[in-house]
Design an enzyme around this catalytic site. Structure first.
Site, PDB file in Angstrom:
ATOM      1  N   GLY A  15       0.836  -1.202   0.000  1.00  0.00           N
ATOM      2  CA  GLY A  15       0.000   0.000   0.000  1.00  0.00           C
ATOM      3  C   GLY A  15       0.863   1.240   0.000  1.00  0.00           C
ATOM      4  N   CYS A  16       0.347   2.292   0.559  1.00  0.00           N
ATOM      5  CA  CYS A  16       1.051   3.573   0.612  1.00  0.00           C
ATOM      6  C   CYS A  16       2.346   3.432   1.408  1.00  0.00           C
ATOM      7  CB  CYS A  16       0.147   4.615   1.260  1.00  0.00           C
ATOM      8  SG  CYS A  16       0.944   6.212   1.502  1.00  0.00           S
ATOM      9  N   PHE A  17       3.436   3.889   0.833  1.00  0.00           N
ATOM     10  CA  PHE A  17       4.719   3.757   1.530  1.00  0.00           C
ATOM     11  C   PHE A  17       4.773   4.552   2.821  1.00  0.00           C
ATOM     12  CE2 PHE A  17       6.555   6.283  -2.344  1.00  0.00           C
ATOM     13  CZ  PHE A  17       5.916   7.462  -1.972  1.00  0.00           C
TER      14      PHE A  17
END
Length: 185
Positions: A15-17
């Site tokens: 997902g979002c880093f």
């Protein structure tokens, strides 16, 4: 003269880093976490190019850690605890191939440990296939400076409050013994 302690690298996408970075940088034994891009076709990708879904890159973190303090296997188990490996190309509100679940291994030992971790994750999600990609690590491109340490710099950001703050609360509640002793990070 003492030899420097060995360091290893884990490269993970879930997902979002920003979310993974915020979790991993809190762990004792983790020395550095860099947000970036991996697994795509474009050299020197930018955030906007990766967000287009056309580069093939995943948002990922590259974690430098001391294996004498925290093992790769533990990092992988925590990776699976902080994202949903059963959703294809999506984590919460973030959708697209850049948000896929992936483990990018650096050597055969990591590949074998990743396969075992995926099997453990599958046992934890009966009836829902784990879709985590397993691939050899290729070039990791650090993200733009404003992405590095994003949660630390922007804790009141709405996305951070809704998505990252609950993950950090879970980390404290369930994995407090693994948290960094250095609270300055």
């Amino acid at each position: 003269m003492t030899e420097p302690a060995p360091r290893e690298t884990a490269t993970l996408a879930g997902g979002c880093f920003w979310c993974l970075e915020a979790v991993f940088e809190k762990l004792y034994g983790v020395e550095r976490v860099v947000s970036g891009y991996i697994g795509g076709r474009m050299p020197n990708p930018t955030y906007s190019a990766v967000c287009s879904g056309m580069t093939g890159h995943a948002e990922a973190v590259q974690v430098t850690f001391d294996p004498r303090v925290i093992s790769y296997a533990v990092l992988l188990d925590l990776f699976f605890a902080f994202h949903d490996p059963t959703t294809l190309n999506r984590q919460g509100p973030d959708a697209g191939t850049q948000y896929r679940s992936a483990i990018f291994w650096h050597d055969e030992t990591q590949r074998a440990e990743a396969e075992a971790a995926i099997a453990r994750a599958q046992e934890a999600h009966p009836g829902r296939p784990v879709v985590t990609e397993l691939a050899r690590a290729d070039t990791f491109w650090p993200a733009e400076d404003y992405h590095q340490g994003y949660f630390r710099k922007n804790p009141s950001n709405g996305y951070c409050q809704v998505t990252i703050t609950p993950k950090l609360a879970k980390l404290r509640a369930e994995y407090g013994q693994r948290l960094r002793r250095d609270r300055s990070r």
